[in-house]
Design a protein around this motif. Structure first.
Motif, PDB file in Angstrom:
ATOM      1  N   ASN A   1       0.839  -1.213   0.057  1.00  0.00           N
ATOM      2  CA  ASN A   1       0.085   0.007  -0.062  1.00  0.00           C
ATOM      3  C   ASN A   1       0.919   1.333  -0.004  1.00  0.00           C
ATOM      4  N   PHE A   2       0.187   2.341  -0.265  1.00  0.00           N
ATOM      5  CA  PHE A   2       1.193   3.611  -0.296  1.00  0.00           C
ATOM      6  C   PHE A   2       1.657   4.075   1.134  1.00  0.00           C
ATOM      7  N   ASP A   3       0.995   3.342   2.233  1.00  0.00           N
ATOM      8  CA  ASP A   3       1.682   3.727   3.424  1.00  0.00           C
ATOM      9  C   ASP A   3       2.608   2.895   3.672  1.00  0.00           C
ATOM     10  N   ARG A   4       3.086   1.879   3.032  1.00  0.00           N
ATOM     11  CA  ARG A   4       4.127   0.921   3.112  1.00  0.00           C
ATOM     12  C   ARG A   4       3.667  -0.202   3.808  1.00  0.00           C
ATOM     13  N   THR A   5       2.445  -0.446   4.234  1.00  0.00           N
ATOM     14  CA  THR A   5       1.822  -1.917   4.552  1.00  0.00           C
ATOM     15  C   THR A   5       1.326  -2.467   3.537  1.00  0.00           C
TER      16      THR A   5
ATOM     17  N   CYS B   1      -0.354  -5.712   1.282  1.00  0.00           N
ATOM     18  CA  CYS B   1      -1.811  -5.965   1.048  1.00  0.00           C
ATOM     19  C   CYS B   1      -1.918  -7.487   1.306  1.00  0.00           C
TER      20      CYS B   1
END
Length: 234
Positions: A33-37, A39
């Motif tokens: 994800n964009f927040d570096r978590t 998927c």
């Protein structure tokens, strides 16, 4: 590429691969994800096979010792997952990484085990699917097709098995013909062709990776045979 820029980007990409490793699942993750978590906890088999491939190639071809050493350590820690891959293409990706690792580290036992694990199963798939007019591992064409014969060629060379090299050359010759237009131009298998049993490929919706896969496979064929025909195909 400027050495400073090369070091910067190689380190960034290596960091992503290392962060993608999920030690609890012993698999690589794929989508972030964009927040570096992440998927998912486990990425696709293709993504895991490609991760092993990337590590092997970096261990062999990395320009800086620190990147080669990192790739070797990551391969040693993670590549055993390759022995459990069930997807034909993922197996081939892992085999390409293992062959590269053997080039970098002759006698590497895990790399050799990966190369020995899959070829006979793949030849059995070929024997089951082939027809007089169909010399392929599956009854359909899909993506990254040339990687399958490429992996057999490099595995055969690494293991000293001429039968694997011969099978790789035979199937590469067949897929190259399928990817050649009547005018003699390269025309990759289009995505709309997938899942059509024993059918010729359709003309459109190709993916760029098919061109690179075919070039790399033809280079492998040339290195195995010294036949200039493969240079022309590449």
């Amino acid at each position: 590429l400027d050495p400073v820029e090369r070091d910067k980007w190689t380190t960034i990409y290596a960091s992503f691969v290392q962060y993608a490793w999920n030690p609890d699942e012993r698999r690589f993750r794929n989508f972030m994800n964009f927040d570096r978590t992440w998927c998912e906890d486990v990425g696709s088999e293709d993504s895991n096979g490609r991760a092993i491939w990337a590590l092997g190639v970096t261990a062999r071809d990395g320009k800086d010792p620190k990147h080669r050493d990192w790739a070797r350590a990551m391969f040693d820690a993670t590549a055993s997952l390759g022995l459990d891959l069930g997807s034909l293409r993922a197996q081939s990706f892992a085999m390409l990484g293992a062959a590269a690792m053997l080039d970098a580290s002759p006698g590497h036992e895990l790399a050799k085990s990966i190369l020995e694990r899959f070829p006979d199963d793949q030849i059995a798939l070929l024997d089951a699917a082939r027809r007089p007019e169909w010399q392929w591992f599956e009854i359909v064409l899909a993506y990254d097709n040339a990687r399958l014969p490429q992996a057999l060629i490099v595995a055969g060379q690494a293991l000293g098995r001429k039968d694997l090299v011969g099978c790789g050359l035979e199937t590469l010759d067949w897929i190259v013909a399928k990817q050649t237009s009547p005018e003699g131009r390269f025309r990759a298998v289009g995505t709309e062709s997938f899942h059509r049993p024993y059918a010729d490929p359709l003309q459109f919706d190709q993916q760029p990776l098919e061109a690179q896969a075919t070039v790399d496979a033809c280079i492998a064929a040339y290195r195995a045979t010294s036949d200039p025909r493969w240079v022309a195909e590449a």
